[in-house]
Write a protein that holds these residues in place. Structure first.
Motif, PDB file in Angstrom:
ATOM      1  N   ALA A  29       0.811  -1.217   0.000  1.00  0.00           N
ATOM      2  CA  ALA A  29       0.000   0.000   0.000  1.00  0.00           C
ATOM      3  C   ALA A  29       0.847   1.270   0.000  1.00  0.00           C
ATOM      4  N   ASP A  89      -2.002   6.869   1.284  1.00  0.00           N
ATOM      5  CA  ASP A  89      -1.510   5.496   1.183  1.00  0.00           C
ATOM      6  C   ASP A  89      -1.212   4.908   2.560  1.00  0.00           C
ATOM      7  N   GLU A 125      -4.402   3.869   4.191  1.00  0.00           N
ATOM      8  CA  GLU A 125      -4.847   2.598   3.600  1.00  0.00           C
ATOM      9  C   GLU A 125      -4.045   1.430   4.170  1.00  0.00           C
ATOM     10  N   ALA A 126      -2.742   1.600   4.302  1.00  0.00           N
ATOM     11  CA  ALA A 126      -1.892   0.546   4.873  1.00  0.00           C
ATOM     12  C   ALA A 126      -2.343   0.199   6.287  1.00  0.00           C
TER      13      ALA A 126
END
Length: 65
Positions: A19, A47, A50-51
């Protein structure tokens, strides 16, 4: 944003690296997450969120700074 990692909880799935490879990496020996940046620039923050969201071990903690 400030990132902290619980390496004891990490299971080495690598989802965070997929991610956000600019912020996360994995140790070669066991696959445990390694943090490359603990305060990523604004362009990487989506990002990183999201990770954190997809981490199966919930080993990533994010705080707003």
């Amino acid at each position: 944003m400030k990132i902290t990692i619980d390496q004891d909880a990490c299971i080495g799935s690598g989802q965070c690296v997929l991610a956000s490879p600019e912020v996360f990496d994995q140790r070669d020996a066991d696959g445990i997450v390694v943090l490359l940046q603990d305060s990523p620039e604004p362009g990487l923050q989506e990002d990183v969120w999201e990770a954190s969201r997809i981490c199966p071990a919930l080993a990533i903690t994010l705080t707003r700074s």
